[in-house]
Design a protein around this motif. Structure first.
Motif, PDB file in Angstrom:
ATOM      1  N   GLU A  49       0.851  -1.205   0.000  1.00  0.00           N
ATOM      2  CA  GLU A  49       0.000   0.000   0.000  1.00  0.00           C
ATOM      3  C   GLU A  49       0.886   1.255   0.000  1.00  0.00           C
ATOM      4  OE1 GLU A  49      -2.228   1.662   3.614  1.00  0.00           O
ATOM      5  OE2 GLU A  49      -3.844   0.692   2.488  1.00  0.00           O
ATOM      6  N   VAL A  50       1.953   1.203   0.784  1.00  0.00           N
ATOM      7  CA  VAL A  50       2.835   2.373   0.905  1.00  0.00           C
ATOM      8  C   VAL A  50       3.615   2.603  -0.393  1.00  0.00           C
ATOM      9  CG1 VAL A  50       4.944   3.168   2.061  1.00  0.00           C
ATOM     10  CG2 VAL A  50       3.020   2.318   3.417  1.00  0.00           C
ATOM     11  N   VAL A  51       4.238   1.550  -0.920  1.00  0.00           N
ATOM     12  CA  VAL A  51       5.043   1.776  -2.135  1.00  0.00           C
ATOM     13  C   VAL A  51       4.172   2.039  -3.358  1.00  0.00           C
ATOM     14  CG1 VAL A  51       7.166   0.655  -1.371  1.00  0.00           C
ATOM     15  CG2 VAL A  51       5.448  -0.696  -2.542  1.00  0.00           C
ATOM     16  N   ASP A  52       2.967   1.446  -3.389  1.00  0.00           N
ATOM     17  CA  ASP A  52       2.050   1.749  -4.508  1.00  0.00           C
ATOM     18  C   ASP A  52       1.661   3.227  -4.481  1.00  0.00           C
ATOM     19  OD1 ASP A  52       0.100  -1.367  -4.804  1.00  0.00           O
ATOM     20  OD2 ASP A  52       2.166  -0.818  -5.350  1.00  0.00           O
ATOM     21  N   GLU A  53       1.409   3.741  -3.276  1.00  0.00           N
ATOM     22  CA  GLU A  53       1.025   5.159  -3.144  1.00  0.00           C
ATOM     23  C   GLU A  53       2.188   6.055  -3.578  1.00  0.00           C
ATOM     24  OE1 GLU A  53      -1.921   6.082  -2.720  1.00  0.00           O
ATOM     25  OE2 GLU A  53      -1.555   8.246  -2.607  1.00  0.00           O
ATOM     26  N   ILE A  54       3.399   5.674  -3.205  1.00  0.00           N
ATOM     27  CA  ILE A  54       4.577   6.476  -3.584  1.00  0.00           C
ATOM     28  C   ILE A  54       4.691   6.523  -5.104  1.00  0.00           C
ATOM     29  CG2 ILE A  54       7.112   6.488  -3.637  1.00  0.00           C
ATOM     30  CD1 ILE A  54       7.037   5.466  -0.719  1.00  0.00           C
ATOM     31  N   THR A  55       4.585   5.370  -5.762  1.00  0.00           N
ATOM     32  CA  THR A  55       4.777   5.349  -7.224  1.00  0.00           C
ATOM     33  C   THR A  55       3.587   5.962  -7.942  1.00  0.00           C
ATOM     34  OG1 THR A  55       3.973   3.078  -7.238  1.00  0.00           O
ATOM     35  CG2 THR A  55       6.357   3.387  -7.287  1.00  0.00           C
ATOM     36  N   LYS A  56       2.430   6.002  -7.255  1.00  0.00           N
ATOM     37  CA  LYS A  56       1.260   6.663  -7.858  1.00  0.00           C
ATOM     38  C   LYS A  56       1.436   8.185  -7.789  1.00  0.00           C
ATOM     39  CE  LYS A  56      -2.256   4.106  -6.680  1.00  0.00           C
ATOM     40  NZ  LYS A  56      -3.233   3.676  -5.649  1.00  0.00           N
ATOM     41  N   ARG A  57       1.954   8.665  -6.682  1.00  0.00           N
ATOM     42  CA  ARG A  57       2.037  10.118  -6.462  1.00  0.00           C
ATOM     43  C   ARG A  57       3.249  10.760  -7.147  1.00  0.00           C
ATOM     44  NH1 ARG A  57       0.585  11.706  -0.168  1.00  0.00           N
ATOM     45  NH2 ARG A  57      -1.180  10.300   0.087  1.00  0.00           N
ATOM     46  N   TYR A  58       4.337  10.031  -7.214  1.00  0.00           N
ATOM     47  CA  TYR A  58       5.584  10.668  -7.650  1.00  0.00           C
ATOM     48  C   TYR A  58       6.249   9.942  -8.821  1.00  0.00           C
ATOM     49  CZ  TYR A  58       4.856  12.222  -2.837  1.00  0.00           C
ATOM     50  OH  TYR A  58       4.285  12.686  -1.675  1.00  0.00           O
ATOM     51  N   THR A  59       6.857  10.736  -9.703  1.00  0.00           N
ATOM     52  CA  THR A  59       7.722  10.157 -10.740  1.00  0.00           C
ATOM     53  C   THR A  59       9.125  10.113 -10.154  1.00  0.00           C
ATOM     54  OG1 THR A  59       6.444  11.647 -12.137  1.00  0.00           O
ATOM     55  CG2 THR A  59       8.169  10.367 -13.219  1.00  0.00           C
ATOM     56  N   LEU A  60       9.721   8.960 -10.196  1.00  0.00           N
ATOM     57  CA  LEU A  60      11.042   8.813  -9.553  1.00  0.00           C
ATOM     58  C   LEU A  60      12.119   8.650 -10.627  1.00  0.00           C
ATOM     59  CD1 LEU A  60       9.875   6.335  -6.758  1.00  0.00           C
ATOM     60  CD2 LEU A  60      10.073   8.830  -6.615  1.00  0.00           C
ATOM     61  N   ASP A  61      12.599   9.781 -11.170  1.00  0.00           N
ATOM     62  CA  ASP A  61      13.667   9.647 -12.183  1.00  0.00           C
ATOM     63  C   ASP A  61      15.006   9.930 -11.511  1.00  0.00           C
ATOM     64  OD1 ASP A  61      13.522  12.942 -13.716  1.00  0.00           O
ATOM     65  OD2 ASP A  61      13.055  12.252 -11.682  1.00  0.00           O
ATOM     66  N   VAL A  62      15.496   8.931 -10.792  1.00  0.00           N
ATOM     67  CA  VAL A  62      16.751   9.041 -10.046  1.00  0.00           C
ATOM     68  C   VAL A  62      17.648   7.845 -10.371  1.00  0.00           C
ATOM     69  CG1 VAL A  62      15.754  10.377  -8.121  1.00  0.00           C
ATOM     70  CG2 VAL A  62      15.709   7.883  -8.052  1.00  0.00           C
ATOM     71  N   ASP A  63      18.950   8.015 -10.064  1.00  0.00           N
ATOM     72  CA  ASP A  63      19.890   6.911 -10.287  1.00  0.00           C
ATOM     73  C   ASP A  63      19.811   5.871  -9.165  1.00  0.00           C
ATOM     74  OD1 ASP A  63      21.097   8.392 -12.455  1.00  0.00           O
ATOM     75  OD2 ASP A  63      22.013   9.657 -10.916  1.00  0.00           O
ATOM     76  N   LYS A  64      19.605   6.401  -7.915  1.00  0.00           N
ATOM     77  CA  LYS A  64      19.650   5.519  -6.744  1.00  0.00           C
ATOM     78  C   LYS A  64      18.603   5.940  -5.713  1.00  0.00           C
ATOM     79  CE  LYS A  64      24.641   5.159  -7.351  1.00  0.00           C
ATOM     80  NZ  LYS A  64      25.977   5.592  -6.893  1.00  0.00           N
ATOM     81  N   ILE A  65      18.123   4.972  -4.978  1.00  0.00           N
ATOM     82  CA  ILE A  65      17.301   5.230  -3.798  1.00  0.00           C
ATOM     83  C   ILE A  65      18.262   5.181  -2.605  1.00  0.00           C
ATOM     84  CG2 ILE A  65      15.472   4.299  -2.318  1.00  0.00           C
ATOM     85  CD1 ILE A  65      14.367   2.929  -4.942  1.00  0.00           C
ATOM     86  N   VAL A  66      18.228   6.219  -1.784  1.00  0.00           N
ATOM     87  CA  VAL A  66      19.079   6.254  -0.586  1.00  0.00           C
ATOM     88  C   VAL A  66      18.183   6.104   0.629  1.00  0.00           C
ATOM     89  CG1 VAL A  66      20.633   7.696   0.819  1.00  0.00           C
ATOM     90  CG2 VAL A  66      20.775   7.752  -1.694  1.00  0.00           C
ATOM     91  N   CYS A  67      18.442   5.081   1.452  1.00  0.00           N
ATOM     92  CA  CYS A  67      17.660   4.927   2.681  1.00  0.00           C
ATOM     93  C   CYS A  67      18.598   4.929   3.867  1.00  0.00           C
ATOM     94  CB  CYS A  67      16.840   3.635   2.652  1.00  0.00           C
ATOM     95  SG  CYS A  67      17.834   2.139   2.662  1.00  0.00           S
ATOM     96  N   ILE A  68      18.014   5.055   5.046  1.00  0.00           N
ATOM     97  CA  ILE A  68      18.806   5.183   6.275  1.00  0.00           C
ATOM     98  C   ILE A  68      18.525   3.971   7.154  1.00  0.00           C
ATOM     99  CG2 ILE A  68      19.264   6.651   8.287  1.00  0.00           C
ATOM    100  CD1 ILE A  68      18.059   8.986   6.519  1.00  0.00           C
ATOM    101  N   GLU A  69      19.576   3.319   7.623  1.00  0.00           N
ATOM    102  CA  GLU A  69      19.413   2.163   8.514  1.00  0.00           C
ATOM    103  C   GLU A  69      18.677   2.599   9.756  1.00  0.00           C
ATOM    104  OE1 GLU A  69      23.138   0.524   9.774  1.00  0.00           O
ATOM    105  OE2 GLU A  69      22.192  -1.087  10.888  1.00  0.00           O
ATOM    106  N   ALA A  70      17.737   1.904  10.377  1.00  0.00           N
ATOM    107  CA  ALA A  70      17.355   0.572   9.922  1.00  0.00           C
ATOM    108  C   ALA A  70      16.004   0.615   9.235  1.00  0.00           C
ATOM    109  CB  ALA A  70      17.266  -0.391  11.098  1.00  0.00           C
ATOM    110  N   MET A  71      15.107   1.466   9.702  1.00  0.00           N
ATOM    111  CA  MET A  71      13.726   1.285   9.249  1.00  0.00           C
ATOM    112  C   MET A  71      13.391   2.063   7.981  1.00  0.00           C
ATOM    113  SD  MET A  71      12.962  -1.117  11.010  1.00  0.00           S
ATOM    114  CE  MET A  71      11.294  -1.396  10.498  1.00  0.00           C
ATOM    115  N   GLY A  72      14.430   2.285   7.181  1.00  0.00           N
ATOM    116  CA  GLY A  72      14.187   2.757   5.810  1.00  0.00           C
ATOM    117  C   GLY A  72      14.472   1.620   4.827  1.00  0.00           C
ATOM    118  N   ILE A  73      15.132   0.566   5.323  1.00  0.00           N
ATOM    119  CA  ILE A  73      15.642  -0.475   4.415  1.00  0.00           C
ATOM    120  C   ILE A  73      14.525  -1.279   3.751  1.00  0.00           C
ATOM    121  CG2 ILE A  73      17.042  -2.588   4.256  1.00  0.00           C
ATOM    122  CD1 ILE A  73      18.845  -1.442   6.473  1.00  0.00           C
TER     123      ILE A  73
END
Ligand SMILES: O=P(O)(O)OC[C@H]1O[C@H](OP(=O)(O)OP(=O)(O)O)[C@H](O)[C@@H]1O
Ligand SMILES: Nc1nc2[nH]cnc2c(=O)[nH]1
Length: 191
Positions: A43-67
């Motif tokens: 539900e969360v990632v579907d909403e993200i891809t519905k709302r935003y166009t992600l034209d980036v080289d990399k996704i950067v997340c922060i340990e731990a609960m972004g992984i």
């Protein structure tokens, strides 16, 4: 919040624990407990891809609960991800960042991101801003292009602080307030 039914429903009934004076809600998206179901992650990632166009080289997340968020998003978008770790590697070019939250502090280490990279920074929650702010400041110093910042849950004043100090818009999916030990959810507070 018609689109984020599961997120809203589970947040409203999330337990709250005290970490010193800090009211800390416990939720599958932010803690991996009591149970992180594929449905709520989807539900969360579907909403993200519905709302935003992600034209980036990399996704950067922060340990731990972004992984887990970066993992689900990477599988869906085929964009690779990098983790800002709590562990020092001493690799060439490693950048250390001092993180503070409402209940802890420590070092974060940036590896695998280079000057000129165009990235999305994603995390599970922004509360005091003490994690996101120094990470964004470090990426700026590294001449990394932060094209988008997405945080699933906003709580407290951290989002506003980070937006003011960095000039980045912090896109969030839901706002949480803890009032008299109750969790109130509302749409993101748009600046
Ligand atoms: O806006 P802030 O006050 O900085 O709070 C937000 C941060 O708090 C948590 O990190 P933490 O390192 O506490 O825990 P984690 O290892 O479970 O992600 C969370 O994952 C965010 O990164
Ligand atoms: N799960 C969780 N993570 C946090 N990180 C910063 N504040 C919080 C909180 O209240 N709950």
């Amino acid at each position: 919040m018609e689109m984020l039914k599961k997120l809203e429903k589970t947040l409203k009934k999330a337990p709250i624990i005290k970490k010193g004076e800090y009211n800390y809600f416990v939720h599958p998206i932010t803690d991996g407990i009591p149970l992180t179901t594929p449905d709520i992650l989807e539900e969360v990632v579907d909403e993200i891809t519905k709302r935003y166009t992600l034209d980036v080289d990399k996704i950067v997340c922060i340990e731990a609960m972004g992984i887990h968020l970066a993992t689900a998003l990477s599988l869906k978008t085929r964009i690779p991800f990098v983790v800002v770790r709590k562990r020092e590697y001493g690799l060439p070019g490693e950048v250390a960042v001092h993180q503070t939250t409402g209940y802890s502090e420590g070092e974060l280490y940036i590896n695998g991101i280079k000057e000129g990279d165009r990235v999305l920074v994603i995390d599970d929650v922004v509360s005091t801003g003490g994690t996101l702010l120094p990470v964004l400041q470090a990426l700026k110093k590294m001449n990394v292009e932060v094209a988008k910042v997405i945080v699933i849950i906003e709580k407290g004043e951290g989002k506003k602080l980070v937006e003011e100090k960095t000039g980045h818009k912090i896109d969030t999916l839901i706002k949480v307030d803890i009032i008299d030990d109750k969790i109130i959810t509302s749409p993101p507070k748009e600046a």
